[in-house]
Design a protein around this motif. Structure first.
Motif, PDB file in Angstrom:
ATOM      1  N   PRO A  12     116.480  25.938  92.889  1.00 60.00           N
ATOM      2  CA  PRO A  12     117.675  25.289  92.345  1.00 60.00           C
ATOM      3  C   PRO A  12     117.341  23.946  91.706  1.00 60.00           C
ATOM      4  O   PRO A  12     116.357  23.293  92.076  1.00 60.00           O
ATOM      5  N   GLU A  13     118.153  23.535  90.741  1.00 61.20           N
ATOM      6  CA  GLU A  13     117.847  22.355  89.927  1.00 61.20           C
ATOM      7  C   GLU A  13     117.584  21.096  90.752  1.00 61.20           C
ATOM      8  O   GLU A  13     116.668  20.339  90.462  1.00 61.20           O
ATOM      9  N   ASP A  14     118.383  20.855  91.759  1.00 63.46           N
ATOM     10  CA  ASP A  14     118.264  19.609  92.504  1.00 63.46           C
ATOM     11  C   ASP A  14     117.398  19.731  93.751  1.00 63.46           C
ATOM     12  O   ASP A  14     117.299  18.781  94.537  1.00 63.46           O
ATOM     13  N   GLN A  15     116.788  20.882  93.958  1.00 65.61           N
ATOM     14  CA  GLN A  15     115.975  21.076  95.159  1.00 65.61           C
ATOM     15  C   GLN A  15     114.541  20.638  94.913  1.00 65.61           C
ATOM     16  O   GLN A  15     113.925  20.979  93.917  1.00 65.61           O
ATOM     17  N   GLU A  16     114.021  19.883  95.843  1.00 62.86           N
ATOM     18  CA  GLU A  16     112.661  19.376  95.747  1.00 62.86           C
ATOM     19  C   GLU A  16     111.699  20.368  96.394  1.00 62.86           C
ATOM     20  O   GLU A  16     111.978  20.911  97.463  1.00 62.86           O
ATOM     21  N   ALA A  17     110.564  20.613  95.722  1.00 60.30           N
ATOM     22  CA  ALA A  17     109.562  21.560  96.240  1.00 60.30           C
ATOM     23  C   ALA A  17     108.192  20.895  96.209  1.00 60.30           C
ATOM     24  O   ALA A  17     107.842  20.215  95.242  1.00 60.30           O
ATOM     25  N   GLU A  18     107.420  21.135  97.271  1.00 59.70           N
ATOM     26  CA  GLU A  18     106.069  20.573  97.367  1.00 59.70           C
ATOM     27  C   GLU A  18     105.042  21.644  97.017  1.00 59.70           C
ATOM     28  O   GLU A  18     105.132  22.790  97.469  1.00 59.70           O
ATOM     29  N   LEU A  19     104.071  21.284  96.186  1.00 60.24           N
ATOM     30  CA  LEU A  19     102.965  22.192  95.910  1.00 60.24           C
ATOM     31  C   LEU A  19     102.135  22.270  97.191  1.00 60.24           C
ATOM     32  O   LEU A  19     101.494  21.307  97.593  1.00 60.24           O
ATOM     33  N   TYR A  20     102.161  23.436  97.823  1.00 61.43           N
ATOM     34  CA  TYR A  20     101.679  23.570  99.199  1.00 61.43           C
ATOM     35  C   TYR A  20     100.255  24.114  99.285  1.00 61.43           C
ATOM     36  O   TYR A  20      99.444  23.647 100.079  1.00 61.43           O
ATOM     37  N   TRP A  21      99.923  25.119  98.458  1.00 57.73           N
ATOM     38  CA  TRP A  21      98.616  25.763  98.558  1.00 57.73           C
ATOM     39  C   TRP A  21      98.388  26.599  97.314  1.00 57.73           C
ATOM     40  O   TRP A  21      99.295  26.793  96.499  1.00 57.73           O
ATOM     41  N   PHE A  22      97.166  27.089  97.167  1.00 56.34           N
ATOM     42  CA  PHE A  22      96.829  27.955  96.042  1.00 56.34           C
ATOM     43  C   PHE A  22      96.540  29.372  96.520  1.00 56.34           C
ATOM     44  O   PHE A  22      96.030  29.576  97.625  1.00 56.34           O
ATOM     45  N   GLY A  23      96.848  30.350  95.645  1.00 58.34           N
ATOM     46  CA  GLY A  23      96.432  31.723  95.868  1.00 58.34           C
ATOM     47  C   GLY A  23      95.263  32.052  94.962  1.00 58.34           C
ATOM     48  O   GLY A  23      94.587  31.156  94.438  1.00 58.34           O
ATOM     49  N   SER A  24      95.020  33.326  94.760  1.00 60.34           N
ATOM     50  CA  SER A  24      93.852  33.762  93.991  1.00 60.34           C
ATOM     51  C   SER A  24      94.135  33.768  92.491  1.00 60.34           C
ATOM     52  O   SER A  24      95.242  34.070  92.062  1.00 60.34           O
ATOM     53  N   PRO A  25      93.101  33.474  91.666  1.00 59.86           N
ATOM     54  CA  PRO A  25      93.219  33.761  90.233  1.00 59.86           C
ATOM     55  C   PRO A  25      93.148  35.273  90.014  1.00 59.86           C
ATOM     56  O   PRO A  25      92.461  35.983  90.756  1.00 59.86           O
ATOM     57  N   TYR A  26      93.871  35.752  89.008  1.00 57.95           N
ATOM     58  CA  TYR A  26      93.884  37.185  88.726  1.00 57.95           C
ATOM     59  C   TYR A  26      94.150  37.400  87.243  1.00 57.95           C
ATOM     60  O   TYR A  26      94.590  36.480  86.534  1.00 57.95           O
ATOM     61  N   MET A  27      93.884  38.607  86.764  1.00 62.88           N
ATOM     62  CA  MET A  27      94.159  38.977  85.374  1.00 62.88           C
ATOM     63  C   MET A  27      95.512  39.669  85.280  1.00 62.88           C
ATOM     64  O   MET A  27      95.823  40.540  86.097  1.00 62.88           O
ATOM     65  N   ASP A  28      96.312  39.293  84.288  1.00 60.79           N
ATOM     66  CA  ASP A  28      97.566  40.012  84.076  1.00 60.79           C
ATOM     67  C   ASP A  28      97.316  41.224  83.169  1.00 60.79           C
ATOM     68  O   ASP A  28      96.173  41.530  82.818  1.00 60.79           O
ATOM     69  N   TYR A  29      98.385  41.908  82.784  1.00 56.59           N
ATOM     70  CA  TYR A  29      98.227  43.139  82.008  1.00 56.59           C
ATOM     71  C   TYR A  29      97.671  42.872  80.610  1.00 56.59           C
ATOM     72  O   TYR A  29      97.153  43.778  79.953  1.00 56.59           O
ATOM     73  N   LYS A  30      97.753  41.617  80.130  1.00 55.13           N
ATOM     74  CA  LYS A  30      97.177  41.252  78.835  1.00 55.13           C
ATOM     75  C   LYS A  30      95.739  40.767  78.967  1.00 55.13           C
ATOM     76  O   LYS A  30      95.140  40.314  78.000  1.00 55.13           O
ATOM     77  N   GLU A  31      95.218  40.817  80.209  1.00 53.33           N
ATOM     78  CA  GLU A  31      93.873  40.356  80.529  1.00 53.33           C
ATOM     79  C   GLU A  31      93.738  38.849  80.352  1.00 53.33           C
ATOM     80  O   GLU A  31      92.661  38.325  80.056  1.00 53.33           O
ATOM     81  N   ASN A  32      94.835  38.126  80.538  1.00 54.21           N
ATOM     82  CA  ASN A  32      94.811  36.668  80.616  1.00 54.21           C
ATOM     83  C   ASN A  32      94.704  36.257  82.083  1.00 54.21           C
ATOM     84  O   ASN A  32      95.337  36.867  82.949  1.00 54.21           O
ATOM     85  N   TRP A  33      93.925  35.223  82.348  1.00 53.60           N
ATOM     86  CA  TRP A  33      93.785  34.741  83.722  1.00 53.60           C
ATOM     87  C   TRP A  33      94.999  33.927  84.135  1.00 53.60           C
ATOM     88  O   TRP A  33      95.504  33.099  83.371  1.00 53.60           O
ATOM     89  N   ARG A  34      95.462  34.175  85.364  1.00 46.86           N
ATOM     90  CA  ARG A  34      96.574  33.431  85.945  1.00 46.86           C
ATOM     91  C   ARG A  34      96.204  33.021  87.369  1.00 46.86           C
ATOM     92  O   ARG A  34      95.232  33.535  87.940  1.00 46.86           O
ATOM     93  N   ILE A  35      96.976  32.100  87.934  1.00 41.70           N
ATOM     94  CA  ILE A  35      96.735  31.664  89.303  1.00 41.70           C
ATOM     95  C   ILE A  35      98.059  31.620  90.054  1.00 41.70           C
ATOM     96  O   ILE A  35      99.101  31.214  89.503  1.00 41.70           O
ATOM     97  N   ARG A  36      98.020  32.064  91.303  1.00 40.06           N
ATOM     98  CA  ARG A  36      99.212  32.009  92.152  1.00 40.06           C
ATOM     99  C   ARG A  36      99.260  30.645  92.830  1.00 40.06           C
ATOM    100  O   ARG A  36      98.262  30.154  93.369  1.00 40.06           O
TER     101      ARG A  36
END
Length: 536
Positions: A12-36
């Motif tokens: 929600p617009e006014d809700q504050e969120a903390e960047l807590y941790w990282f997941g794995s990098p992976y390839m999407d269906y276009k073979e572009n790298w992404r990270i969770r």
């Protein structure tokens, strides 16, 4: 410094969120790298969001976000620590589930808990550094470095050559380094990774770990494992002593490092560096009117992350979103100078105001940027092949001047242009370039008011002597017929060791084929004009 607004933003617009941790990098269906990326709010559990891998330089654990925007005023969680280690190889790599739950609770999520951390024991304390954070601080100071880290031979794509002349390292950056990153500090950083064998081995180990694990997880189809995601690993070399300055949180005798602020103790292998980049040119004054563009755009623009990269350009003048720096102090600070080998004309006459360019009605708006793989020419759409596998334009090594010509052709002639990049079939020496990269071929569809033609341009980073092919389909030829012809031509090319097979050219079905030679002295506009004279 410009700020990046993350999109998508699932809170929600006014809700504050903390960047807590990282997941794995992976390839999407276009073979572009992404990270969770895992975020945590006070009222919800952990929520994992996916972003382009090139966003990593701007991400820090413990940052607080509202509406997808980081608030630089609010203090970050954790305290400052400094640890002195004898050598990097004394660290041990374990997964995140080994951390005390009171220090960080990953809610038994295997995607988060299986991420690797490096543990350094110093005196009575154990410092736990996430591998992703360590890699970011060591190597990834820009989107450009992030994207090349997860490519085979990615480092070689950023460097044209490096040679010693006396006691000076002549270090030439390639056109794949954006002009805004062709600066002294980046020349020190990139040349350090490239020239120090131990640091380079660490860089190479990141992709090697990723791909070897993909083969282990899925021997028949490693691509499937890469699309699922694999935790990053790294080989730590015997380099030291080093001092690492960090921000972290402590529980008993464990300290979880959320951000590496800086390193000190590294030694650059060279004392003097003379670097070059295609954008570095000597200025020569000539008489003529100076064009001046008026704009309200500020230097510290804010950017909105555009998750689609269809409008991001692949050229040395692309926009660069600079990430907050990680301080890196060398025990010997190399003296850096710039070589300027080409000439740029600079008018010295009276100022003439003009309105084209980045001014206008959008000059005060937030600009959308991409941290994904970019595409050639911004608005050049791909050809919708059904049976031929296309690859990102960034892998088209040796096609840079061809891309420049096509972009100029689009601007000069009233035609519609689509382009895709293909890999040359494997199996022969010609299939691989001298630098180890897979040889590629650009296929361009040029449509005018009266006809459509297809251009086949083989990558020539080694100046290989091979003509451009122009294919003119008959009105009855279907698109599948054109695809089949292109496939046969490329297979014949490899079979003939890098030359067009005359027999294959003669039996092309439904298309006429013409060759166009390359001329070394051609400018981009002359090349485009010769090509269009054959088509129109």
């Amino acid at each position: 410094m410009a700020a990046l607004t993350l999109r998508p933003w699932p809170f929600p617009e006014d809700q504050e969120a903390e960047l807590y941790w990282f997941g794995s990098p992976y390839m999407d269906y276009k073979e572009n790298w992404r990270i969770r990326v895992a975020f945590r709010t006070s009222s919800t559990n952990i929520k994992v969001v996916s972003y382009p891998w090139g966003t990593l330089p701007d991400l820090r654990i413990g940052r607080l976000y509202t509406k997808g925007k980081y608030d630089p005023v609010k203090p970050l969680s954790g305290s400052a620590y400094s640890l002195l280690i004898n050598k990097l190889s004394q660290g041990t790599v374990v997964n995140s589930f080994k951390l005390p739950k009171r220090l960080i609770d990953l809610n038994k999520n295997p995607e988060l808990g299986l991420q690797n951390i490096i543990q350094f024991k110093v005196d009575s304390l154990t410092y736990c550094i996430p591998v992703i954070e360590f890699i970011r601080a060591m190597f990834v100071n820009s989107k450009n470095m992030a994207l090349h880290l997860l490519q085979p031979h990615g480092l070689e794509l950023l460097v044209d050559q490096s040679e010693m002349y006396g006691d000076v390292l002549h270090f030439d950056m390639s056109a794949r380094v954006p002009a805004k990153l062709a600066i002294d500090s980046n020349a020190r950083h990139l040349s350090w990774i490239y020239m120090d064998a131990r640091i380079r081995a660490m860089w190479d180990s990141v992709y090697q770990h990723l791909f070897s694990q993909a083969i282990k997880n899925s021997p028949q189809n490693p691509q499937a494992a890469l699309k699922k995601g694999i935790p990053l690993g790294i080989d730590l070399t015997e380099i030291g002593p080093l001092q690492i300055h960090v921000r972290g949180e402590q529980f008993i005798d464990y300290i979880l490092v959320k951000e590496i602020i800086g390193f000190s103790g590294f030694e650059h292998p060279h004392e003097k560096i003379s670097f070059w980049h295609p954008s570095k040119k000597r200025r020569e004054s000539t008489f003529g009117d100076k064009q001046v563009r008026l704009t309200s755009r500020a230097d510290n623009d804010n950017y909105i992350l555009n998750d689609e990269s269809d409008h991001a350009k692949e050229d040395i003048h692309q926009d660069v979103l600079e990430a907050p720096p990680t301080f890196m102090h060398f025990s010997n600070i190399p003296v850096v100078s710039t070589r300027r080998q080409h000439v740029r004309q600079s008018n010295t006459g009276q100022d003439v105001i003009f309105n084209s360019g980045r001014g206008g009605k959008t000059s005060g708006a937030q600009e959308e940027v991409s941290t994904q793989e970019s595409v050639v020419g911004g608005d050049t759409s791909p050809i919708d092949f059904q049976t031929l596998e296309t690859i990102p334009a960034s892998e088209g090594i040796g096609l840079e001047s061809f891309f420049e010509m096509i972009q100029l052709l689009k601007q000069t002639f009233p035609v519609k242009v689509s382009m895709s990049i293909l890999r040359i079939p494997p199996g022969r020496r010609f299939s691989v370039c001298p630098n180890g990269a897979r040889r590629t071929c650009a296929v361009v569809q040029i449509t005018s008011a009266v006809s459509t033609a297809y251009i086949l341009e083989v990558a020539r980073p080694d100046n290989w002597s091979i003509s451009t092919l122009i294919l003119r389909p008959s009105q009855q030829a279907s698109f599948k017929v054109i695809e089949d012809n292109i496939k046969q031509l490329l297979e014949g090319l490899v079979h003939k060791g890098g030359h067009w097979d005359r027999k294959v050219l003669e039996r092309c079905n439904g298309v006429s084929v013409e060759k166009l030679k390359h001329y070394q002295n051609d400018t981009a506009i002359e090349w485009a004009s010769r090509l269009m004279s054959k088509i129109l």
